[in-house]
Each structure stands twice: as C-alpha cells, then as structure tokens.
Design a protein around this motif. Structure first.
Motif, PDB file in Angstrom:
ATOM      1  N   LEU A   1     103.103  -7.121 -58.767  1.00  0.00           N
ATOM      2  CA  LEU A   1     102.040  -8.103 -58.991  1.00  0.00           C
ATOM      3  C   LEU A   1     102.011  -9.132 -57.856  1.00  0.00           C
ATOM      4  CD1 LEU A   1     101.873  -9.079 -62.780  1.00  0.00           C
ATOM      5  CD2 LEU A   1     100.079  -8.094 -61.366  1.00  0.00           C
ATOM      6  N   ILE A   2     103.195  -9.601 -57.478  1.00  0.00           N
ATOM      7  CA  ILE A   2     103.280 -10.558 -56.373  1.00  0.00           C
ATOM      8  C   ILE A   2     102.770  -9.915 -55.085  1.00  0.00           C
ATOM      9  CG2 ILE A   2     104.874 -11.903 -54.953  1.00  0.00           C
ATOM     10  CD1 ILE A   2     106.632 -12.240 -57.448  1.00  0.00           C
ATOM     11  N   CYS A   3     103.101  -8.645 -54.903  1.00  0.00           N
ATOM     12  CA  CYS A   3     102.644  -7.916 -53.714  1.00  0.00           C
ATOM     13  C   CYS A   3     101.118  -7.749 -53.717  1.00  0.00           C
ATOM     14  CB  CYS A   3     103.307  -6.543 -53.637  1.00  0.00           C
ATOM     15  SG  CYS A   3     105.087  -6.615 -53.309  1.00  0.00           S
TER      16      CYS A   3
ATOM     17  N   ILE B   1      92.250 -17.352 -55.620  1.00  0.00           N
ATOM     18  CA  ILE B   1      92.296 -16.140 -56.437  1.00  0.00           C
ATOM     19  C   ILE B   1      93.613 -15.387 -56.280  1.00  0.00           C
ATOM     20  CG2 ILE B   1      91.071 -14.005 -57.033  1.00  0.00           C
ATOM     21  CD1 ILE B   1      88.639 -15.300 -55.541  1.00  0.00           C
ATOM     22  N   PRO B   2      94.041 -15.082 -55.050  1.00  0.00           N
ATOM     23  CA  PRO B   2      95.325 -14.391 -54.904  1.00  0.00           C
ATOM     24  C   PRO B   2      96.484 -15.161 -55.501  1.00  0.00           C
ATOM     25  CG  PRO B   2      94.081 -14.273 -52.859  1.00  0.00           C
ATOM     26  CD  PRO B   2      93.355 -15.227 -53.759  1.00  0.00           C
ATOM     27  N   TRP B   3      96.424 -16.491 -55.420  1.00  0.00           N
ATOM     28  CA  TRP B   3      97.523 -17.289 -55.951  1.00  0.00           C
ATOM     29  C   TRP B   3      97.635 -17.158 -57.470  1.00  0.00           C
ATOM     30  CZ3 TRP B   3     101.426 -18.473 -53.289  1.00  0.00           C
ATOM     31  CH2 TRP B   3     101.332 -18.828 -51.936  1.00  0.00           C
ATOM     32  N   VAL B   4      96.519 -16.882 -58.143  1.00  0.00           N
ATOM     33  CA  VAL B   4      96.564 -16.665 -59.594  1.00  0.00           C
ATOM     34  C   VAL B   4      97.405 -15.421 -59.902  1.00  0.00           C
ATOM     35  CG1 VAL B   4      95.202 -16.046 -61.631  1.00  0.00           C
ATOM     36  CG2 VAL B   4      94.365 -17.794 -60.056  1.00  0.00           C
ATOM     37  N   VAL B   5      97.181 -14.345 -59.133  1.00  0.00           N
ATOM     38  CA  VAL B   5      97.936 -13.104 -59.323  1.00  0.00           C
ATOM     39  C   VAL B   5      99.402 -13.317 -58.964  1.00  0.00           C
ATOM     40  CG1 VAL B   5      98.111 -10.671 -58.693  1.00  0.00           C
ATOM     41  CG2 VAL B   5      95.869 -11.751 -58.834  1.00  0.00           C
ATOM     42  N   ILE B   6      99.651 -14.041 -57.859  1.00  0.00           N
ATOM     43  CA  ILE B   6     101.032 -14.317 -57.446  1.00  0.00           C
ATOM     44  C   ILE B   6     101.749 -15.152 -58.500  1.00  0.00           C
ATOM     45  CG2 ILE B   6     102.452 -15.541 -55.740  1.00  0.00           C
ATOM     46  CD1 ILE B   6     100.346 -14.801 -53.641  1.00  0.00           C
ATOM     47  N   ALA B   7     101.046 -16.148 -59.050  1.00  0.00           N
ATOM     48  CA  ALA B   7     101.641 -17.000 -60.084  1.00  0.00           C
ATOM     49  C   ALA B   7     101.960 -16.194 -61.341  1.00  0.00           C
ATOM     50  CB  ALA B   7     100.689 -18.148 -60.423  1.00  0.00           C
TER      51      ALA B   7
END
Length: 271
Positions: A23-25, A42-48
């Motif tokens: 998920l972080i990747c 948006i990407p930071w939501v997935v990383i979080a």
C-alpha cells in the motif's frame, strides 16, 4: 480455543504487514504519476493508510501473540476507527469520481465532472502550472508520441487515433494545441497558426496556446481538464484499494474481537 484464536490473529497481522508495505509502495507510485505530481494529497492518503495498517498490525501482534489485553484493546479500538475512516474515504472517492472528464474532438473538456473535484484540482492553478513547468511535464518523449499520431499530410491529429491511450490525460491536455484550432505541426516543439490568421474554432484555448516551453497549453481549459482527469484516476485507484482494505479489515477485526474475548475468559478461568 484461546491459542487457536490468538494464533489466527497473529498470522492475520503478519499478513497485514505484507499488505501495508505494498500500500505504501502504491502511494509512492501514485506520487510519480502526472496527475499527482502537483497534487500530492491523494498519494499521501494511500501512504497514510498503509502506515496506519503497519502500526495496527504491530499492536495486534503484541496483543495476540503475547496475550497483552491492553494492546489488544488499543488495537481493536484503533481498527474500529480505521474501518469507519476507510468507509468514509471509499464512499467519498466513488462519489467524486462518478462522472468522467469529457473527451471531445477538440480535446479534453471539464464537462460534467464533479464540481468538488474540479475545485480540488484547479483551485491553486498558478502553483500547479508552475509545478508542471518545473517538472517538465511536456518532455521530449511526449512530443515523440504526439508526432507518432500526427497526420503527415495535414499536420492535424487524426480523429481516429486515440491520443489518450498514448499520453496521460495531463499531457494530452497541456502539451499540444486543441485539435480544432487549425494549427499545423512544423516540428516536435513548434506549431504554426493558420496563415489566414483566423482559427477554425471559437475555442478560447486556441489563443492560449504558445510554442514557448514555459507556455504550451498550461493556461488552457483542456490542461485543467487533463489535470482533473489525472486526479480522478488516482481517486478511483484509492477507492478500489479501500474496498479491498475494508474487506480485509472486517475479517481481521472479527478475529481480533474473538481473541480479545477468549483472552479475558482465559484470565478469569485462571483466577
């Protein structure tokens, strides 16, 4: 029974770690996409989400494998909050991406795309435009793809050629003049306006086009539409990632509740 339940939760949390890392990747991958380079939220939501799963899995391992009810309680409480957050994020992502950016003969149009998504992607357009120029959104590779689909006889993009399969939405909207303006491609970086001095369309983007590398079509509505389309794509990916995450979280949460109950029952039996 206690050993079986705790062992199952422990294994499930080890699997969660294996899910959290990809998920972080995925979040890091989304940061490299054209629609997100200048829209980093948006990407930071997935990383979080991945980071939260990683933290939760560690708490779950301590609570289940070591049978520490305090960690198990924290684990279940935080997981419950995360399930609620994932549901909200998933529903929101599906709602704001329900309508697509319109693809027309002249190019990309905002059309019926979500008003909220339009504002989210274009509200700080000066900063976005500056970012696009700094990241060289319209690279030589983009010009090669544009030339590949160009009609050598007329210098116009063939209507039957699907430009959007070759370029990202942002590149398609920002790196070439609109199809219906009558521009003729002289070379990879220079387009000549109609010799008559009149554009073949009333499209305002025709006047906004510039052959300068700092100009291009960055101030065009088609560029904004392409940015919205790119952001929409990432929101859509986030929505489907949340669907899978939610299903898995519900399964692990159920197992965790069972293990927590069994740990308490086992404690009372010893007492």
């Amino acid at each position: 029974m206690p050993r079986c339940s705790n062992a199952t939760v422990c294994i499930a949390n080890f699997l969660t770690i294996l899910i959290a890392v990809p998920l972080i990747c995925i979040g890091l991958y989304l940061r490299t996409q054209d629609g997100a380079k200048c829209q980093n939220s948006i990407p930071w939501v997935v990383i979080a989400t991945g980071a939260a799963l990683l933290f939760l899995s560690l708490c779950g391992i301590l609570g289940s494998c070591c049978r520490v009810n305090f960690f198990m309680f924290i684990y279940l409480f935080l997981m419950f909050l995360m399930i609620i957050s994932v549901i909200i994020s998933m529903c929101f992502s599906f709602v704001v991406t329900s309508k697509k950016v319109e693809k027309t003969v002249s190019g990309l149009k905002l059309g019926n795309s979500s008003n909220w998504l339009q504002k989210f992607a274009t509200s700080k357009w000066d900063e976005t435009e500056k970012c696009m120029k700094e990241t060289k959104m319209c690279s030589s590779r983009v010009f090669e793809l544009i030339a590949k689909g160009d009609n050598t006889e007329t210098g116009r993009w063939l209507s039957k050629t699907d430009l959007y399969d070759e370029l990202s939405p942002v590149q398609a909207g920002c790196c070439r003049p609109p199809n219906d303006c009558g521009f003729t491609r002289v070379n990879d970086t220079y387009w000549e306006a109609p010799k008559s001095g009149k554009f073949t369309s009333s499209n305002n983007d025709c006047k906004a086009w510039s052959n300068s590398q700092d100009g291009m079509c960055y101030s065009c509505e088609s560029c904004k539409a392409g940015t919205v389309a790119g952001v929409r794509k990432n929101f859509r990916i986030n929505a489907w990632v949340n669907v899978g995450t939610l299903v898995y979280l519900l399964i692990v949460y159920t197992l965790g509740c069972c293990a927590f109950h069994n740990n308490r029952a086992n404690k009372y039996e010893r007492a």
